[in-house]
Design a protein around this motif. Structure first.
Motif, mmCIF file in Angstrom:
data_model
loop_
_atom_site.group_PDB
_atom_site.id
_atom_site.type_symbol
_atom_site.label_atom_id
_atom_site.label_comp_id
_atom_site.label_asym_id
_atom_site.label_seq_id
_atom_site.Cartn_x
_atom_site.Cartn_y
_atom_site.Cartn_z
ATOM 1 N N ARG A 1 -1.359 0.310 -7.574
ATOM 2 C CA ARG A 1 -2.536 1.073 -7.161
ATOM 3 C C ARG A 1 -3.785 0.586 -7.903
ATOM 4 O O ARG A 1 -4.840 0.367 -7.304
ATOM 5 C CB ARG A 1 -2.291 2.562 -7.445
ATOM 6 C CG ARG A 1 -3.405 3.477 -7.015
ATOM 7 C CD ARG A 1 -3.096 4.919 -7.368
ATOM 8 N NE ARG A 1 -1.863 5.387 -6.760
ATOM 9 C CZ ARG A 1 -1.402 6.632 -6.894
ATOM 10 N NH1 ARG A 1 -2.066 7.509 -7.638
ATOM 11 N NH2 ARG A 1 -0.289 6.994 -6.308
ATOM 12 N N ILE B 1 -6.929 -1.397 -6.119
ATOM 13 C CA ILE B 1 -8.245 -0.754 -6.165
ATOM 14 C C ILE B 1 -9.263 -1.663 -6.833
ATOM 15 O O ILE B 1 -10.396 -1.808 -6.360
ATOM 16 C CB ILE B 1 -8.144 0.605 -6.901
ATOM 17 C CG1 ILE B 1 -7.406 1.614 -6.026
ATOM 18 C CG2 ILE B 1 -9.526 1.138 -7.262
ATOM 19 C CD1 ILE B 1 -7.165 2.946 -6.709
ATOM 20 N N SER C 1 2.519 1.545 -3.483
ATOM 21 C CA SER C 1 1.618 1.870 -4.585
ATOM 22 C C SER C 1 1.006 3.258 -4.452
ATOM 23 O O SER C 1 0.961 4.019 -5.427
ATOM 24 C CB SER C 1 0.501 0.822 -4.670
ATOM 25 O OG SER C 1 1.042 -0.465 -4.879
ATOM 26 N N PHE C 2 0.528 3.613 -3.275
ATOM 27 C CA PHE C 2 -0.227 4.854 -3.135
ATOM 28 C C PHE C 2 0.660 6.037 -2.766
ATOM 29 O O PHE C 2 0.494 7.124 -3.307
ATOM 30 C CB PHE C 2 -1.333 4.668 -2.094
ATOM 31 C CG PHE C 2 -2.442 3.765 -2.560
ATOM 32 C CD1 PHE C 2 -3.515 4.279 -3.255
ATOM 33 C CD2 PHE C 2 -2.394 2.404 -2.320
ATOM 34 C CE1 PHE C 2 -4.542 3.445 -3.707
ATOM 35 C CE2 PHE C 2 -3.403 1.563 -2.754
ATOM 36 C CZ PHE C 2 -4.479 2.084 -3.458
ATOM 37 N N TYR D 1 2.123 2.736 -9.928
ATOM 38 C CA TYR D 1 0.756 3.000 -10.376
ATOM 39 C C TYR D 1 0.027 1.699 -10.719
ATOM 40 O O TYR D 1 -1.195 1.613 -10.543
ATOM 41 C CB TYR D 1 0.773 3.929 -11.591
ATOM 42 C CG TYR D 1 1.009 5.378 -11.230
ATOM 43 C CD1 TYR D 1 -0.053 6.202 -10.887
ATOM 44 C CD2 TYR D 1 2.285 5.921 -11.231
ATOM 45 C CE1 TYR D 1 0.152 7.531 -10.554
ATOM 46 C CE2 TYR D 1 2.502 7.245 -10.901
ATOM 47 C CZ TYR D 1 1.436 8.049 -10.564
ATOM 48 O OH TYR D 1 1.637 9.370 -10.229
ATOM 49 N N PHE E 1 0.831 -1.206 0.000
ATOM 50 C CA PHE E 1 0.000 0.000 0.000
ATOM 51 C C PHE E 1 0.868 1.260 0.000
ATOM 52 O O PHE E 1 0.582 2.226 -0.712
ATOM 53 C CB PHE E 1 -0.937 -0.005 1.203
ATOM 54 C CG PHE E 1 -2.204 -0.765 0.965
ATOM 55 C CD1 PHE E 1 -3.303 -0.150 0.395
ATOM 56 C CD2 PHE E 1 -2.297 -2.111 1.294
ATOM 57 C CE1 PHE E 1 -4.476 -0.844 0.161
ATOM 58 C CE2 PHE E 1 -3.459 -2.820 1.065
ATOM 59 C CZ PHE E 1 -4.563 -2.192 0.499
#
Length: 520
Positions: free
Chosen positions: A310, A314, A60-61, A307, A57
């Protein structure tokens, strides 16, 4: 002695008070949430999975935010490429030019070729006789036999201008070729005198070079580029020698290398020049600027991985959220009402289990490709489709749990209290199934990420310019990339493997923690 005895009694009383069951701290330790957390964190493998997920997390974010590059930012490099520069052919067929205001069409030209082959001086076509007069070697003048009016020329040697933008008159071409094919050194055309040197160069009386005559036709394909006589003559010499490359220095002293490629099927040559070209930094090796290199589109691989994680996470969350929402509604209704409601919903579940999900998704993906759907909208549809196809398993799980819970005493109390059916299901039954839901969701997210990655690898999921770990691995579309560009597929594959493994480890840990029979 009495004093010692009193101290011991006070100490014993204080110990009994410290370990009293009414102590608030004792009650807090025994709370269900704390016991679940204690059991979970006692499971070291589950904690490792949780740490991996936390890293994913953050990577990615937060990594995408702090990265100096954008998701679809492309990088370039200066590369030396052999680009097609010119074409060359040695003229072995007759070429033609018509005299001013005269008709010299292709049919007459074919008759002239036939006459030259048969060594004939005249040829007749549609009751008209044409004269074929040999003016020099492989050079003929075509006339109307009755009036001796010249209507055109047939020749194999080409008059090429030495100065860009120069056009020659019919009289100039005729007299120049006549002098050249007869080994002449001078001629007169349009009232002016010209000189021909031994190499075929045509000069004015003042010594200015105007043209040159050669059997080779050399033309550039570069717009605005003019080939000098020196270049064409040197190239012609290399072609005669059978060379496959040569180096030419222009008037400015710039040295360039040219590659000669002969095409036997069309009997001509393609000339390529080594040129500095600004191209995408395709499959750039890892460097200080790009720690994991660049992909086939010249994009930074590390940023694309951020990205991509992410997007994959999601999609996994939203798909499971949709599947869980539908599963809670359908499973809750089926488990509480039973009878025909249960039969109807379970038959719907059976129908969904019979749907071949992967072929359906592949067909829908191909249809979206045919419609050139926007990549962002395509991603939304992908999440909706995966979520809609994934709810039956959740519905069956919830239905089974509610069937066992609805007969317990607390449900009898809700009925006696006059609580509405919707509150009985969603306020009293479903909350008691939350542990099983949490475990199912955590383990389902990993499977959803794998499904999305598989679809993206096949080109049916997330599309360029958006990144996902699946379409990043899709770059490995041949064995050469697989063998030589490890930095393209190994990091994405490793992140995908670790993420799915971590979700499964966390799911196993939660299942063990929620199990009331679990003893550690």
């Amino acid at each position: 002695m009495n004093e010692d005895l009193e101290k011991k009694e006070v100490s014993a009383a204080s110990k009994e008070e410290q370990y009293s069951l009414n102590d608030d701290r004792r009650v807090k330790v025994l709370s269900p949430g704390a016991m679940v957390a204690k059991r979970f964190f006692r499971n070291r493998i589950a904690v490792v999975g949780l740490c991996i997920l936390a890293f994913m997390f953050i990577f990615s974010f937060i990594g995408g935010i702090i990265s100096p590059y954008k998701e679809n930012q492309q990088f370039y490099r200066i590369d030396i490429q052999n680009k097609e520069y010119a074409g060359a052919v040695k003229n072995s067929e007759f070429r033609y030019v018509a005299a001013p205001d005269q008709k010299f069409d292709s049919i007459i030209q074919a008759q002239v070729v036939l006459a030259t082959t048969k060594k004939q001086d005249t040829v007749t076509y549609r009751d008209v006789t044409y004269g074929v007069i040999e003016e020099g070697k492989d050079f003929y003048r075509v006339t109307l036999a009755d009036t001796d009016t010249t209507i055109g020329l047939a020749y194999k040697d080409i008059v090429t201008p030495s100065v860009e933008g120069t056009n020659f008159s019919f009289d100039f071409i005729f007299n120049a070729l006549k002098a050249y094919t007869n080994d002449g050194t001078s001629f007169t055309a349009d009232g002016k005198n010209y000189v021909i040197d031994e190499d075929g160069g045509v000069f004015t009386s003042d010594g200015d070079e105007l043209a040159f005559i050669s059997r080779y036709v050399i033309q550039t394909i570069v717009p605005g580029q003019f080939l000098s006589r020196a270049f064409q003559e040197e190239l012609a010499a290399e072609l005669e020698a059978g060379a496959d490359s040569f180096v030419f220095t222009d008037v400015d002293g710039v040295e360039s290398e040219y590659i000669i490629d002969y095409k036997p099927d069309v009997k001509n040559w393609k000339i390529r020049r080594a040129t500095e070209t600004r191209v995408y930094d395709t499959y750039g090796q890892p460097s200080r600027e790009h720690p994991l290199g660049t992909d086939r589109n010249g994009m930074d691989m590390l940023t694309r991985l951020m990205y991509g994680g992410r997007v994959s996470l999601i999609i996994g969350f939203i798909v499971e959220l949709i599947a869980t929402f539908l599963g809670i509604i359908m499973g809750g209704l089926a488990g509480y009402f039973g009878k025909w409601v249960d039969n109807l919903i379970m038959r719907i579940v059976d129908i969904f289990y019979c749907i071949p999900s992967m072929p359906v998704i592949i067909i829908i993906g191909a249809a979206m490709d045919a419609m050139n759907m926007d990549p962002k909208l395509r991603m939304v549809y992908l999440m909706l489709i995966l979520g809609f196809l994934g709810w039956p398993g959740m519905a069956r799980l919830i239905r089974g749990q509610i069937l066992s819970l609805r007969e317990q005493e607390f449900m009898t109390a809700t009925e006696a209290g006059g609580i509405s059916v919707s509150r009985r299901i969603f306020k009293h039954l479903v909350p008691n199934v939350i542990p099983q839901i949490i475990v199912s969701v955590t383990m389902g997210i990993g499977g959803t990420i794998i499904t999305e990655a598989s679809l993206s690898f096949l080109g049916l999921g997330v599309k360029y310019p958006f990144a996902s770990w699946g379409n990043i691995i899709n770059d490995v579309n041949n064995t050469f990339v697989l063998q030589h560009y490890w930095f393209i597929w190994i990091p994405a594959g490793a992140l995908l493997l670790l993420t799915v493994l971590a979700w499964n480890l966390v799911g196993d840990g939660l299942r063990d923690a929620f199990d009331p029979k679990m003893k550690r």
